[in-house]
Design a protein around this motif. Structure first.
Motif, mmCIF file in Angstrom:
data_model
loop_
_atom_site.group_PDB
_atom_site.id
_atom_site.type_symbol
_atom_site.label_atom_id
_atom_site.label_comp_id
_atom_site.label_asym_id
_atom_site.label_seq_id
_atom_site.Cartn_x
_atom_site.Cartn_y
_atom_site.Cartn_z
ATOM 1 N N LEU A 53 4.595 -5.055 -10.203
ATOM 2 C CA LEU A 53 3.813 -3.950 -10.749
ATOM 3 C C LEU A 53 4.257 -2.681 -10.042
ATOM 4 C CD1 LEU A 53 1.445 -2.939 -12.529
ATOM 5 C CD2 LEU A 53 -0.070 -3.447 -10.596
ATOM 6 N N THR A 54 4.876 -1.786 -10.803
ATOM 7 C CA THR A 54 5.414 -0.549 -10.232
ATOM 8 C C THR A 54 4.881 0.644 -11.019
ATOM 9 O OG1 THR A 54 7.373 -0.616 -11.639
ATOM 10 C CG2 THR A 54 7.536 -1.739 -9.499
ATOM 11 N N GLY A 55 5.395 1.804 -10.732
ATOM 12 C CA GLY A 55 5.003 2.999 -11.470
ATOM 13 C C GLY A 55 3.986 3.854 -10.739
ATOM 14 N N PHE A 56 3.703 3.540 -9.481
ATOM 15 C CA PHE A 56 2.729 4.303 -8.714
ATOM 16 C C PHE A 56 3.331 5.565 -8.090
ATOM 17 C CE2 PHE A 56 0.846 0.071 -8.839
ATOM 18 C CZ PHE A 56 -0.467 0.353 -9.141
ATOM 19 N N ILE A 57 4.649 5.661 -8.013
ATOM 20 C CA ILE A 57 5.288 6.836 -7.424
ATOM 21 C C ILE A 57 5.534 7.869 -8.520
ATOM 22 C CG2 ILE A 57 7.324 7.712 -6.222
ATOM 23 C CD1 ILE A 57 7.561 4.965 -4.871
ATOM 24 N N ALA A 58 4.929 9.028 -8.365
ATOM 25 C CA ALA A 58 5.082 10.109 -9.342
ATOM 26 C C ALA A 58 6.346 10.913 -9.058
ATOM 27 C CB ALA A 58 3.864 11.028 -9.316
ATOM 28 N N HIS A 74 0.813 -1.212 0.000
ATOM 29 C CA HIS A 74 0.000 0.000 0.000
ATOM 30 C C HIS A 74 0.846 1.260 0.000
ATOM 31 C CE1 HIS A 74 -3.300 2.549 1.958
ATOM 32 N NE2 HIS A 74 -3.746 2.233 0.753
ATOM 33 N N GLY A 75 1.972 1.229 0.655
ATOM 34 C CA GLY A 75 2.868 2.375 0.677
ATOM 35 C C GLY A 75 2.863 3.094 2.009
ATOM 36 N N SER A 76 3.984 3.709 2.298
ATOM 37 C CA SER A 76 4.132 4.466 3.544
ATOM 38 C C SER A 76 3.598 5.877 3.355
ATOM 39 C CB SER A 76 5.611 4.538 3.916
ATOM 40 O OG SER A 76 6.339 5.209 2.903
ATOM 41 N N TRP A 77 3.211 6.492 4.424
ATOM 42 C CA TRP A 77 2.751 7.875 4.356
ATOM 43 C C TRP A 77 3.455 8.731 5.401
ATOM 44 C CZ3 TRP A 77 0.763 9.659 8.876
ATOM 45 C CH2 TRP A 77 0.345 8.705 9.791
ATOM 46 N N VAL A 117 2.188 10.436 -5.367
ATOM 47 C CA VAL A 117 1.960 9.120 -5.946
ATOM 48 C C VAL A 117 0.735 9.144 -6.849
ATOM 49 C CG1 VAL A 117 3.064 7.916 -4.027
ATOM 50 C CG2 VAL A 117 0.609 8.317 -3.957
ATOM 51 N N TYR A 118 0.717 8.235 -7.801
ATOM 52 C CA TYR A 118 -0.430 8.076 -8.689
ATOM 53 C C TYR A 118 -1.497 7.181 -8.068
ATOM 54 C CZ TYR A 118 2.672 9.860 -12.333
ATOM 55 O OH TYR A 118 3.530 10.634 -13.074
ATOM 56 N N GLY A 119 -1.093 6.273 -7.189
ATOM 57 C CA GLY A 119 -2.026 5.328 -6.599
ATOM 58 C C GLY A 119 -1.388 4.560 -5.469
ATOM 59 N N ARG A 120 -2.225 3.749 -4.809
ATOM 60 C CA ARG A 120 -1.774 2.947 -3.675
ATOM 61 C C ARG A 120 -2.383 1.553 -3.799
ATOM 62 N NH1 ARG A 120 -2.208 5.818 1.921
ATOM 63 N NH2 ARG A 120 -0.318 4.611 2.233
ATOM 64 N N GLY A 122 -5.773 4.756 -3.983
ATOM 65 C CA GLY A 122 -5.279 6.101 -4.229
ATOM 66 C C GLY A 122 -5.920 6.731 -5.450
ATOM 67 N N SER A 123 -6.168 5.915 -6.464
ATOM 68 C CA SER A 123 -6.793 6.432 -7.686
ATOM 69 C C SER A 123 -8.208 5.897 -7.877
ATOM 70 C CB SER A 123 -5.944 6.055 -8.908
ATOM 71 O OG SER A 123 -5.980 4.653 -9.128
ATOM 72 N N ASN A 124 -8.703 5.143 -6.879
ATOM 73 C CA ASN A 124 -10.033 4.533 -6.960
ATOM 74 C C ASN A 124 -10.205 3.725 -8.231
ATOM 75 O OD1 ASN A 124 -10.963 5.569 -4.473
ATOM 76 N ND2 ASN A 124 -11.289 7.556 -5.452
ATOM 77 N N THR A 125 -9.216 2.861 -8.474
ATOM 78 C CA THR A 125 -9.180 2.047 -9.688
ATOM 79 C C THR A 125 -8.963 0.589 -9.327
ATOM 80 O OG1 THR A 125 -8.184 3.907 -10.879
ATOM 81 C CG2 THR A 125 -7.956 1.735 -11.880
ATOM 82 N N VAL A 126 -9.508 -0.321 -10.130
ATOM 83 C CA VAL A 126 -9.169 -1.737 -10.035
ATOM 84 C C VAL A 126 -8.471 -2.082 -11.345
ATOM 85 C CG1 VAL A 126 -10.039 -4.089 -9.861
ATOM 86 C CG2 VAL A 126 -11.110 -2.275 -8.514
ATOM 87 N N TRP A 127 -7.224 -2.515 -11.228
ATOM 88 C CA TRP A 127 -6.406 -2.844 -12.392
ATOM 89 C C TRP A 127 -6.498 -4.347 -12.660
ATOM 90 C CZ3 TRP A 127 -4.412 1.407 -14.612
ATOM 91 C CH2 TRP A 127 -4.229 2.544 -13.825
ATOM 92 N N GLN A 128 -6.632 -4.738 -13.917
ATOM 93 C CA GLN A 128 -6.549 -6.150 -14.290
ATOM 94 C C GLN A 128 -5.219 -6.350 -14.997
ATOM 95 O OE1 GLN A 128 -9.549 -7.826 -16.898
ATOM 96 N NE2 GLN A 128 -9.002 -9.882 -16.244
#
Length: 97
Positions: free
Chosen positions: A54-59, A23-26, A66-69, A87-93
Motif C-alpha cells: 500500500l503506497t501513495g502516501f508521499i505527496a 510510519h515514515g521518517s521525519w 505526505v498525505y498520511g503516515r 497523518g490524516s487521522n484515517t483508518v483505511w480498510q
C-alpha cells in the motif's frame, strides 16, 4: 507494526506472510517509509524480498510532504486489513477484489 496474514481473502501469495506498516521518517534528508509492505514467509522464516503493498502516501518527496503516515495493520475476520494513519487521522480498510 507487524500482522501475519492467515486468512483467505487475498491471493495465496499473501498467506502466512507479514504486513508491516512503515510510519515514515521525519528526520532524514530523503524521506523513507510511508507505506505498508509485505514480507513473504515460508516455514516461519522470511522467504523473499519485501514488496510494496500500500503506497501513495508521499505527496512530494523533495519537500517532505505526505498525505498520511500508516501506523498499525490489523487483519479482520473477513480477511480484509485495517491500516491506521495518524497523518490524516484515517483508518483505511483494504479488501481484495
Amino acid at each position: 507494526s507487524v500482522s501475519f496474514y492467515t486468512k483467505n481473502a487475498f491471493p495465496d501469495t499473501y498467506k502466512n506472510g507479514a504486513f508491516v506498516g512503515q510510519h515514515g521518517s521525519w528526520n532524514r534528508a530523503n524521506i523513507s517509509g510511508y507505506k505498508v509492505i509485505f514480507v513473504p514467509f515460508k516455514d516461519g522464516k522470511p522467504s523473499g524480498p519485501t514488496q510494496d503493498f500500500l503506497t501513495g502516501f508521499i505527496a512530494n518527496a523533495n519537500e517532505a510532504e505526505v498525505y498520511g503516515r500508516p501506523v498499525d495493520v490489523v487483519v479482520l475476520h473477513d480477511g480484509s486489513l485495517l491500516v491506521s494513519d495518524d497523518g490524516s487521522n484515517t483508518v483505511w480498510q483494504i479488501t481484495a477484489k
